[in-house]
Design a protein around this motif. Structure first.
Motif, PDB file in Angstrom:
ATOM      1  N   GLY A  16      17.678  81.811  42.517  1.00 45.65           N
ATOM      2  CA  GLY A  16      16.716  81.853  41.424  1.00 45.65           C
ATOM      3  C   GLY A  16      15.390  81.272  41.895  1.00 45.65           C
ATOM      4  N   ALA A  17      14.326  81.790  41.357  1.00 47.08           N
ATOM      5  CA  ALA A  17      12.993  81.342  41.767  1.00 47.08           C
ATOM      6  C   ALA A  17      12.735  79.914  41.315  1.00 47.08           C
ATOM      7  CB  ALA A  17      11.932  82.261  41.184  1.00 47.08           C
ATOM      8  N   GLU A  18      11.984  79.200  42.135  1.00 46.30           N
ATOM      9  CA  GLU A  18      11.596  77.834  41.787  1.00 46.30           C
ATOM     10  C   GLU A  18      10.621  77.897  40.621  1.00 46.30           C
ATOM     11  OE1 GLU A  18       9.264  74.042  43.826  1.00 46.30           O
ATOM     12  OE2 GLU A  18       9.445  75.916  44.918  1.00 46.30           O
ATOM     13  N   LYS A  19      10.881  77.138  39.595  1.00 45.26           N
ATOM     14  CA  LYS A  19      10.005  77.105  38.427  1.00 45.26           C
ATOM     15  C   LYS A  19       8.890  76.094  38.670  1.00 45.26           C
ATOM     16  CE  LYS A  19      12.482  79.881  35.896  1.00 45.26           C
ATOM     17  NZ  LYS A  19      12.077  81.227  35.649  1.00 45.26           N
ATOM     18  N   LEU A  20       7.657  76.562  38.589  1.00 48.45           N
ATOM     19  CA  LEU A  20       6.513  75.679  38.785  1.00 48.45           C
ATOM     20  C   LEU A  20       5.899  75.314  37.446  1.00 48.45           C
ATOM     21  CD1 LEU A  20       4.669  77.402  41.781  1.00 48.45           C
ATOM     22  CD2 LEU A  20       6.182  75.422  41.856  1.00 48.45           C
ATOM     23  N   ASN A  21       5.459  74.104  37.337  1.00 49.30           N
ATOM     24  CA  ASN A  21       4.728  73.626  36.176  1.00 49.30           C
ATOM     25  C   ASN A  21       3.275  74.105  36.311  1.00 49.30           C
ATOM     26  OD1 ASN A  21       3.214  71.989  34.370  1.00 49.30           O
ATOM     27  ND2 ASN A  21       4.843  70.454  34.414  1.00 49.30           N
ATOM     28  N   LYS A  22       2.610  74.401  35.209  1.00 55.28           N
ATOM     29  CA  LYS A  22       1.223  74.872  35.277  1.00 55.28           C
ATOM     30  C   LYS A  22       0.285  73.870  35.919  1.00 55.28           C
ATOM     31  CE  LYS A  22       1.287  78.253  31.607  1.00 55.28           C
ATOM     32  NZ  LYS A  22       0.634  78.786  30.423  1.00 55.28           N
ATOM     33  N   SER A  23       0.644  72.617  35.959  1.00 56.48           N
ATOM     34  CA  SER A  23      -0.213  71.607  36.587  1.00 56.48           C
ATOM     35  C   SER A  23      -0.002  71.546  38.107  1.00 56.48           C
ATOM     36  CB  SER A  23       0.051  70.224  35.980  1.00 56.48           C
ATOM     37  OG  SER A  23       1.390  69.837  36.211  1.00 56.48           O
ATOM     38  N   ASP A  24       1.014  72.238  38.611  1.00 57.99           N
ATOM     39  CA  ASP A  24       1.292  72.270  40.050  1.00 57.99           C
ATOM     40  C   ASP A  24       0.188  73.074  40.751  1.00 57.99           C
ATOM     41  OD1 ASP A  24       2.358  73.014  42.663  1.00 57.99           O
ATOM     42  OD2 ASP A  24       4.320  72.413  41.907  1.00 57.99           O
ATOM     43  N   VAL A  25      -0.338  72.572  41.864  1.00 61.39           N
ATOM     44  CA  VAL A  25      -1.422  73.248  42.586  1.00 61.39           C
ATOM     45  C   VAL A  25      -0.979  74.603  43.148  1.00 61.39           C
ATOM     46  CG1 VAL A  25      -2.678  71.143  43.196  1.00 61.39           C
ATOM     47  CG2 VAL A  25      -0.929  72.013  44.738  1.00 61.39           C
ATOM     48  N   ARG A  26       0.315  74.828  43.290  1.00 60.48           N
ATOM     49  CA  ARG A  26       0.831  76.108  43.799  1.00 60.48           C
ATOM     50  C   ARG A  26       0.982  77.158  42.697  1.00 60.48           C
ATOM     51  NH1 ARG A  26       6.334  74.542  46.071  1.00 60.48           N
ATOM     52  NH2 ARG A  26       6.252  73.295  44.199  1.00 60.48           N
ATOM     53  N   TYR A  27       0.856  76.744  41.439  1.00 61.23           N
ATOM     54  CA  TYR A  27       1.063  77.651  40.309  1.00 61.23           C
ATOM     55  C   TYR A  27       0.039  78.793  40.339  1.00 61.23           C
ATOM     56  CZ  TYR A  27       1.834  79.294  35.559  1.00 61.23           C
ATOM     57  OH  TYR A  27       2.119  80.074  34.464  1.00 61.23           O
TER      58      TYR A  27
END
Length: 122
Positions: A16-27
């Motif tokens: 499953g894909a890693e879930k990123l938070n919108k505050s993450d710089v990779r988002y």
């Protein structure tokens, strides 16, 4: 490598894909070093070159307008002049406006309806 495989939908190790938070710089950004990142960089370079070309055409064909306090051209005149240069005028105007290279009222300009709208270089 296993972490990459675990995030690849084409791998039998997919978890499953890693879930990123919108505050993450990779988002909302491609994976560093990926072909997607390379394509994004080339696309951004092309857009910057097209915006530079657009600003140059407006600078060459426009006239200084005291009311607008800058070099101005109407959308109709620019559309006519630009049709032999590129078919991306409206999109480039929107991108140039977003990058604060120029200004005009409204969001999008349409041939005919907005021919008298002034476009001014910042």
């Amino acid at each position: 490598r296993n972490a990459v495989q675990a995030n690849s939908v084409f791998s039998d190790k997919y978890q499953g894909a890693e879930k990123l938070n919108k505050s993450d710089v990779r988002y909302g950004k491609p994976v560093a070093g990926s072909k997607t990142e390379e394509r994004m960089a080339k696309a951004n370079e092309w857009v910057e070159k097209e915006i530079s070309k657009l600003v140059s055409v407006i600078s060459d064909l426009g006239k200084y307008d005291d009311d607008e306090e800058g070099i101005t051209i109407t959308f109709g005149a620019l559309f006519t002049a630009y049709q032999d240069i590129s078919d991306t005028l409206v999109g480039m105007l929107m991108r140039a406006k977003k990058r604060k290279k120029l200004r005009y009222p409204g969001q999008m300009l349409f041939q005919g309806a907005h021919d008298n709208v002034k476009i001014t270089l910042n």
